[in-house]
Design an enzyme around this catalytic site. Structure first.
Site, PDB file in Angstrom:
ATOM      1  N   GLY A 113      29.974  51.062  32.870  1.00 35.32           N
ATOM      2  CA  GLY A 113      29.163  49.949  32.382  1.00 35.32           C
ATOM      3  C   GLY A 113      27.880  49.811  33.188  1.00 35.32           C
ATOM      4  O   GLY A 113      26.776  49.747  32.637  1.00 35.32           O
ATOM      5  N   SER A 114      28.014  49.810  34.527  1.00 34.02           N
ATOM      6  CA  SER A 114      26.838  49.672  35.399  1.00 34.02           C
ATOM      7  C   SER A 114      25.906  50.854  35.240  1.00 34.02           C
ATOM      8  O   SER A 114      24.680  50.704  35.201  1.00 34.02           O
ATOM      9  CB  SER A 114      27.257  49.639  36.871  1.00 34.02           C
ATOM     10  OG  SER A 114      28.153  48.619  37.108  1.00 34.02           O
ATOM     11  N   THR A 135      35.409  53.477  40.309  1.00 32.53           N
ATOM     12  CA  THR A 135      36.170  52.426  39.626  1.00 32.53           C
ATOM     13  C   THR A 135      37.659  52.698  39.786  1.00 32.53           C
ATOM     14  O   THR A 135      38.107  53.846  39.649  1.00 32.53           O
ATOM     15  CB  THR A 135      35.867  52.314  38.115  1.00 32.53           C
ATOM     16  OG1 THR A 135      36.862  51.462  37.520  1.00 32.53           O
ATOM     17  CG2 THR A 135      35.900  53.625  37.377  1.00 32.53           C
ATOM     18  N   ILE A 136      38.407  51.648  40.061  1.00 30.08           N
ATOM     19  CA  ILE A 136      39.866  51.824  40.129  1.00 30.08           C
ATOM     20  C   ILE A 136      40.434  52.080  38.735  1.00 30.08           C
ATOM     21  O   ILE A 136      41.564  52.506  38.609  1.00 30.08           O
ATOM     22  CB  ILE A 136      40.574  50.610  40.768  1.00 30.08           C
ATOM     23  CG1 ILE A 136      40.427  49.352  39.906  1.00 30.08           C
ATOM     24  CG2 ILE A 136      40.069  50.360  42.181  1.00 30.08           C
ATOM     25  CD1 ILE A 136      41.426  48.260  40.258  1.00 30.08           C
ATOM     26  N   ASP A 137      39.650  51.826  37.685  1.00 35.75           N
ATOM     27  CA  ASP A 137      40.142  52.050  36.314  1.00 35.75           C
ATOM     28  C   ASP A 137      40.145  53.542  35.956  1.00 35.75           C
ATOM     29  O   ASP A 137      40.829  53.959  35.029  1.00 35.75           O
ATOM     30  CB  ASP A 137      39.266  51.309  35.291  1.00 35.75           C
ATOM     31  CG  ASP A 137      39.151  49.822  35.598  1.00 35.75           C
ATOM     32  OD1 ASP A 137      39.982  49.304  36.353  1.00 35.75           O
ATOM     33  OD2 ASP A 137      38.207  49.193  35.084  1.00 35.75           O
ATOM     34  N   ARG A 172      67.318  41.964  38.848  1.00 32.74           N
ATOM     35  CA  ARG A 172      66.235  41.402  38.042  1.00 32.74           C
ATOM     36  C   ARG A 172      65.375  42.477  37.390  1.00 32.74           C
ATOM     37  O   ARG A 172      65.302  43.603  37.883  1.00 32.74           O
ATOM     38  CB  ARG A 172      65.311  40.560  38.930  1.00 32.74           C
ATOM     39  CG  ARG A 172      65.898  39.223  39.274  1.00 32.74           C
ATOM     40  CD  ARG A 172      65.041  38.510  40.279  1.00 32.74           C
ATOM     41  NE  ARG A 172      65.543  37.169  40.503  1.00 32.74           N
ATOM     42  CZ  ARG A 172      65.278  36.438  41.578  1.00 32.74           C
ATOM     43  NH1 ARG A 172      64.521  36.932  42.546  1.00 32.74           N
ATOM     44  NH2 ARG A 172      65.765  35.229  41.704  1.00 32.74           N
ATOM     45  N   MET A 179      45.844  46.324  36.987  1.00 35.63           N
ATOM     46  CA  MET A 179      44.479  46.343  36.425  1.00 35.63           C
ATOM     47  C   MET A 179      44.191  47.642  35.668  1.00 35.63           C
ATOM     48  O   MET A 179      45.057  48.523  35.601  1.00 35.63           O
ATOM     49  CB  MET A 179      43.457  46.162  37.540  1.00 35.63           C
ATOM     50  CG  MET A 179      43.274  44.721  37.991  1.00 35.63           C
ATOM     51  SD  MET A 179      41.945  44.614  39.200  1.00 35.63           S
ATOM     52  CE  MET A 179      41.724  42.843  39.289  1.00 35.63           C
ATOM     53  N   ILE A 287      44.251  42.658  44.886  1.00 32.71           N
ATOM     54  CA  ILE A 287      44.840  43.463  45.969  1.00 32.71           C
ATOM     55  C   ILE A 287      44.575  44.947  45.678  1.00 32.71           C
ATOM     56  O   ILE A 287      44.381  45.750  46.581  1.00 32.71           O
ATOM     57  CB  ILE A 287      46.348  43.176  46.066  1.00 32.71           C
ATOM     58  CG1 ILE A 287      46.540  41.811  46.729  1.00 32.71           C
ATOM     59  CG2 ILE A 287      47.105  44.272  46.798  1.00 32.71           C
ATOM     60  CD1 ILE A 287      47.961  41.352  46.828  1.00 32.71           C
TER      61      ILE A 287
HETATM   62  O1  F6P Z   1      36.772  47.395  36.486  1.00 30.82           O
HETATM   63  C1  F6P Z   1      37.499  47.133  37.638  1.00 30.82           C
HETATM   64  C2  F6P Z   1      38.337  45.900  37.496  1.00 30.82           C
HETATM   65  O2  F6P Z   1      39.060  45.713  38.689  1.00 30.82           O
HETATM   66  C3  F6P Z   1      39.270  45.900  36.281  1.00 30.82           C
HETATM   67  O3  F6P Z   1      40.413  46.678  36.474  1.00 30.82           O
HETATM   68  C4  F6P Z   1      39.534  44.417  36.128  1.00 30.82           C
HETATM   69  O4  F6P Z   1      39.874  44.072  34.806  1.00 30.82           O
HETATM   70  C5  F6P Z   1      38.207  43.819  36.498  1.00 30.82           C
HETATM   71  O5  F6P Z   1      37.523  44.758  37.297  1.00 30.82           O
HETATM   72  C6  F6P Z   1      38.298  42.521  37.250  1.00 30.82           C
HETATM   73  O6  F6P Z   1      37.003  42.032  37.416  1.00 30.82           O
HETATM   74  P1  F6P Z   1      36.624  40.778  38.323  1.00 30.82           P
HETATM   75  O7  F6P Z   1      36.509  41.287  39.737  1.00 30.82           O
HETATM   76  O8  F6P Z   1      35.330  40.328  37.776  1.00 30.82           O
HETATM   77  O9  F6P Z   1      37.725  39.784  38.197  1.00 30.82           O
END
Ligand code: F6P
Length: 379
Positions: A113-114, A135-137, A172, A179, A287
């Site tokens: 995105g950036s 990105t962690i994604d 449980r 994320m 986290i």
């Molecule tokens: O894009 C990275 C991310 O950590 C996503 O996994 C998550 O949905 C989003 O950013 C959270 O964004 P913010 O820090 O604005 O809550």
């Protein structure tokens, strides 16, 4: 523009932070100044620093943050430059900020995105841009990995390990929300590495009946009284909807996701099956964005930072450095946008590995087990 015309470059971090950003900044600064003799300017809070008057920037020097010879940037999470993932980057004098700082090129570290926004700014403002993916994604296309992903996978994997013992002690079902936005890479990698019984990701629909059946089977066939269910925040409900938190919406800000873990837990606890399930929900949240970068993230960040500076020296702008087959590669930024976000391939080898191990990963295509293993999962 060739190497001899470059004197001063800028560097910024944009979008959500992650571990490994400082390692990339450190590598770029050291290489630019030691090898090429350039000045490096760190821009505060991404493009926001370019909008401020005067632009908010500091000179970064080799080993500038040394503490008795120790350089903490390699292992510090977050970004010393600060970052933002909201606001309108086209608002106010961002384009001029680059020129006011006297920059000959800009190294931008960001997610897809950036980088898309920065690329547009670069075109409109006549900037020389080189990009590094983070990105962690892990959903930036044309690279197998982005900075921060490996650390986040390790963080989630460890959390699953910690949850397993308490799940087993109390019989449980632990539902863990992870994320990743619209991509399931983080949930899938960590779910497999952390021994999850169920992994729900945005790319593959699930059925609550089959999810419940899986948990019942664990109990009846394997005498397992607990289970670990990993749910990506972007996983869709059985009706195909995503759960969005409305309050975080602004222009240029992605809607915030969240609540899918609780949604699944509620569905499971109210399921009218033979067995009542006791569920607990853990939302790992931010986290996942913190902590000490893993060795792989530091290594990649260092190699990418170094190579981004080399691209500037070669005048190869509008390119991104990437990571494929343990090597740094160079790709045109436009190819990155045209293929992002890079999602989990529902026929890919990791999905099939999970399926083969008996993990419930949703309603897969019937031919999934017979596909050749060489199918590329991403890029
Ligand atoms: O894009 C990275 C991310 O950590 C996503 O996994 C998550 O949905 C989003 O950013 C959270 O964004 P913010 O820090 O604005 O809550």
């Amino acid at each position: 523009m060739g190497n001899r015309d470059i004197k001063r470059i800028g560097i910024l971090t944009s979008g959500g932070d992650c571990p490994g950003l400082n390692a990339a900044i450190r590598a770029a600064v050291n290489h630019a100044s030691l090898t090429y003799g350039w000045e490096v300017v760190g821009i505060a809070y991404g493009t926001q620093g370019l909008r401020d008057r005067p632009p908010k920037a500091i000179n970064l020097t080799v080993h500038g943050m040394n503490i008795r010879g120790i350089d903490p940037l390699l292992s510090f999470g977050g970004t010393i430059l600060g970052s933002v993932n909201k606001g309108d980057p086209f608002d106010g004098g961002v384009l001029e900020g680059y020129h006011e700082l006297g920059l000959d090129a800009l190294v931008a570290i960001g997610g897809d995105g950036s980088l898309r926004i920065l690329h547009q700014l670069a075109r409109e403002g006549n900037w020389n841009l080189v990009a590094i993916p983070k990105t962690i994604d892990n959903d930036v296309a044309m690279t197998n990995r982005s900075i921060g992903f490996d650390t986040a996978v390790n963080t989630v994997t460890e959390a699953l390990f910690r949850l397993t013992s308490t799940a087993a002690s109390h019989d449980r079902v632990m539902v863990v929300e992870v994320m990743g936005r619209t991509a399931g890479h983080l949930a899938l990698h960590a779910g497999i590495a952390g021994g999850a019984d169920v992994i729900l990701i945005p790319e593959i629909p699930y059925s609550i009946d089959n999810l419940y059946r899986k948990l019942a089977e664990l109990h009846d066939r394997w005498q397992r009284r607990f289970a670990i269910v990993v749910v990506a925040e972007g996983a869709r409900t059985a009706e195909g909807e995503m759960l969005i938190q409305e309050n975080g919406k602004e222009r240029f800000e992605m809607p915030r996701l969240g609540g899918m873990g609780q949604y699944i837990a509620d569905q499971l606890s109210h399921y009218k099956g033979d067995r009542a399930l006791e569920t607990r929900v853990t939302v790992l949240g931010h986290i996942q964005r913190g902590g000490i970068p893993t060795a792989l993230d530091r290594l990649m960040a260092t190699a990418m930072g170094k190579n981004a500076v080399d691209l500037v020296a070669q005048g190869k702008f509008n390119h991104m450095v990437g990571w494929r087959a343990s090597q740094v590669v160079t790709v045109p930024i436009e190819d990155v946008f045209n293929n992002s976000p890079a999602l989990v391939d529902p026929h890919g080898f990791l999905v099939r590995t999970a399926h083969a191990l008996g993990i419930y990963i949703g309603e897969l295509a019937p031919d999934i087990t017979s596909l050749p293993m060489a199918t590329v999962a991403k890029v």
